[in-house]
Every structure is written in structure tokens, then in C-alpha cells.
Motif scaffolding. Structure first.
Motif, mmCIF file in Angstrom:
data_model
loop_
_atom_site.group_PDB
_atom_site.id
_atom_site.type_symbol
_atom_site.label_atom_id
_atom_site.label_comp_id
_atom_site.label_asym_id
_atom_site.label_seq_id
_atom_site.Cartn_x
_atom_site.Cartn_y
_atom_site.Cartn_z
ATOM 1 N N VAL A 65 1.363 -1.196 -0.237
ATOM 2 C CA VAL A 65 0.113 -0.111 0.550
ATOM 3 C C VAL A 65 1.099 1.262 0.059
ATOM 4 O O VAL A 65 1.507 1.161 0.576
ATOM 5 N N SER A 87 -2.148 6.792 -0.905
ATOM 6 C CA SER A 87 -3.019 5.335 -0.941
ATOM 7 C C SER A 87 -3.764 5.613 0.976
ATOM 8 O O SER A 87 -4.528 5.830 1.147
ATOM 9 N N LEU A 88 -2.882 5.471 1.580
ATOM 10 C CA LEU A 88 -2.871 4.822 2.604
ATOM 11 C C LEU A 88 -3.472 6.796 3.167
ATOM 12 O O LEU A 88 -4.412 6.817 3.914
ATOM 13 N N GLN A 136 -4.664 9.159 1.460
ATOM 14 C CA GLN A 136 -5.696 9.027 1.311
ATOM 15 C C GLN A 136 -7.165 8.528 1.483
ATOM 16 O O GLN A 136 -8.285 8.599 2.196
ATOM 17 N N HIS A 137 -6.650 7.041 1.912
ATOM 18 C CA HIS A 137 -8.009 6.446 2.814
ATOM 19 C C HIS A 137 -8.492 6.546 3.736
ATOM 20 O O HIS A 137 -9.511 6.802 4.223
ATOM 21 N N LEU A 189 -10.477 9.396 3.900
ATOM 22 C CA LEU A 189 -11.935 9.430 3.699
ATOM 23 C C LEU A 189 -12.987 9.038 5.216
ATOM 24 O O LEU A 189 -13.683 9.002 4.806
ATOM 25 N N LEU A 190 -11.645 8.432 5.492
ATOM 26 C CA LEU A 190 -12.336 7.590 7.324
ATOM 27 C C LEU A 190 -12.728 8.892 8.019
ATOM 28 O O LEU A 190 -13.967 8.432 8.392
ATOM 29 N N TYR A 211 -5.583 16.182 4.742
ATOM 30 C CA TYR A 211 -4.938 15.095 4.949
ATOM 31 C C TYR A 211 -3.991 14.663 6.422
ATOM 32 O O TYR A 211 -3.845 15.406 7.115
#
Length: 185
Positions: free
Chosen positions: A9, A13-14, A16-17, A20-21, A156
Motif C-alpha cells: 500500500v 493511498s494510505l 487518502q484512505h 476518507l475515514l 490529509y
């Protein structure tokens, strides 16, 4: 760059994930949206007031003020240098999540708001027992602003982690440079 915690990963991307949480979704309550907007802006002036009051109450005002000013100025300068050297688009620029406050499409890393608050909180937390209550309050405001600026869609999680690291480094420098007159080497 791969994440050391999650092989395969990427760090991006971590980030961004995680964003989103924490970001407000379509089901966010009116209260949470109000709270997110309030905490995205209000903590900085509140923290300044708390630090000014703590400085006024201190017997060694000069040391307290020097550490706070040095750490904050150095942290903000370092954050600016990082921002000038490294562009990281804000989530809304990439169409990620939900944006609840207006913001320019400037680079996001590290967060200036969180850098400011953490750099005010950390020097007294690290080195001045008499102001730890104020430092904790300002630190909690920093955590609040960190959550809020992710929640409202302008930062972020790694922007906040970067702000904390920059602030911790400069707080350590401030405490090393400005020592108590009776401190032993």
C-alpha cells in the motif's frame, strides 16, 4: 513509496484512505458540520489568548515567551520551506471527499494551522511544569484543529502528522537553546 505498516500500500493511498475515514460524509449531522467548521478556525486565536494569559501569570515570563516565539517562528519557517519545496494537492483538488469550508488550492503539507498550535503547545509541555495545564489545553486545541481540517476536507492526516513532527523538532530546539538560568548542563 510503500507504507512500512501495510506492505503493498503506497503512503499516498494510505493517506487518502485515512482522509476518507475522517472526512465528513453525506450523512454527517448538522452539529458535527458546525463543530468541524468551528474547530477548523477558532482554536488559533483561543490558543493565542491562553498562551498570553499563561505568559502573564509566569514568574519567568521571558523564558516562556522566548521558547514559544522561537519554536513557533522556527516551525512556521520550516513548514513554509517544506511547502515551497514539496507540492501536495489538497483533497478537494483531487475531487476527494467533501469540502465544507472555502480554501485556496495551495499545497497541504504540513498544515500551517496545526503547526502553529503544536509549536505553541510543545515547548511548555516539554520543559515548563508550571505551564503544562495551558500546554495541554493548547495541545488539545491542536488535536481539535487537526481533526476539523480533515473533517471539513482541506487536509490529509499526514499533513497533521507532519505538522506535529515539525513542531516537536522546533520545540526541542527551543528548549535546548533557551534553558532555565539555574539549569545544569
Amino acid at each position: 513509496c510503500a507504507s512500512p505498516l501495510l506492505p503493498g500500500v503506497s503512503m499516498n493511498s494510505l493517506n487518502q484512505h485515512l482522509f476518507l475515514l475522517f472526512n465528513a460524509d453525506a450523512h454527517a449531522s448538522a452539529f458535527s458540520i458546525w463543530l468541524g467548521r468551528a474547530l477548523a478556525e477558532w482554536p488559533a486565536p483561543i490558543a493565542l489568548l491562553l498562551v498570553a494569559l499563561a505568559c502573564y501569570r509566569q514568574s519567568n515570563r521571558k523564558l516562556f515567551a522566548l521558547r514559544a516565539l522561537f519554536a513557533t517562528a522556527l516551525a512556521m519557517g520550516l513548514a513554509l520551506a517544506i511547502r515551497c519545496a514539496f507540492y501536495n494537492p489538497r483533497p478537494f483538488v483531487l475531487g476527494l471527499g467533501r469540502m465544507l469550508i472555502e480554501h485556496d488550492a495551495t499545497t497541504s503539507f504540513p498544515s500551517f494551522h496545526a503547526t502553529f498550535l503544536f509549536s505553541l503547545a510543545l515547548p511548555p509541555l516539554l520543559a515548563q511544569r508550571s505551564t503544562r495545564g495551558t500546554a495541554l489545553a493548547v495541545g488539545l486545541l491542536g488535536i481539535g484543529i487537526a481533526w476539523a481540517r480533515i473533517f471539513v476536507g482541506v487536509h490529509y492526516p499526514f499533513d497533521m502528522a507532519g505538522a506535529f513532527v515539525v513542531s516537536a523538532i522546533t520545540a526541542g530546539a527551543a528548549c535546548a537553546v533557551f534553558k532555565r538560568p539555574n539549569a545544569k548542563p
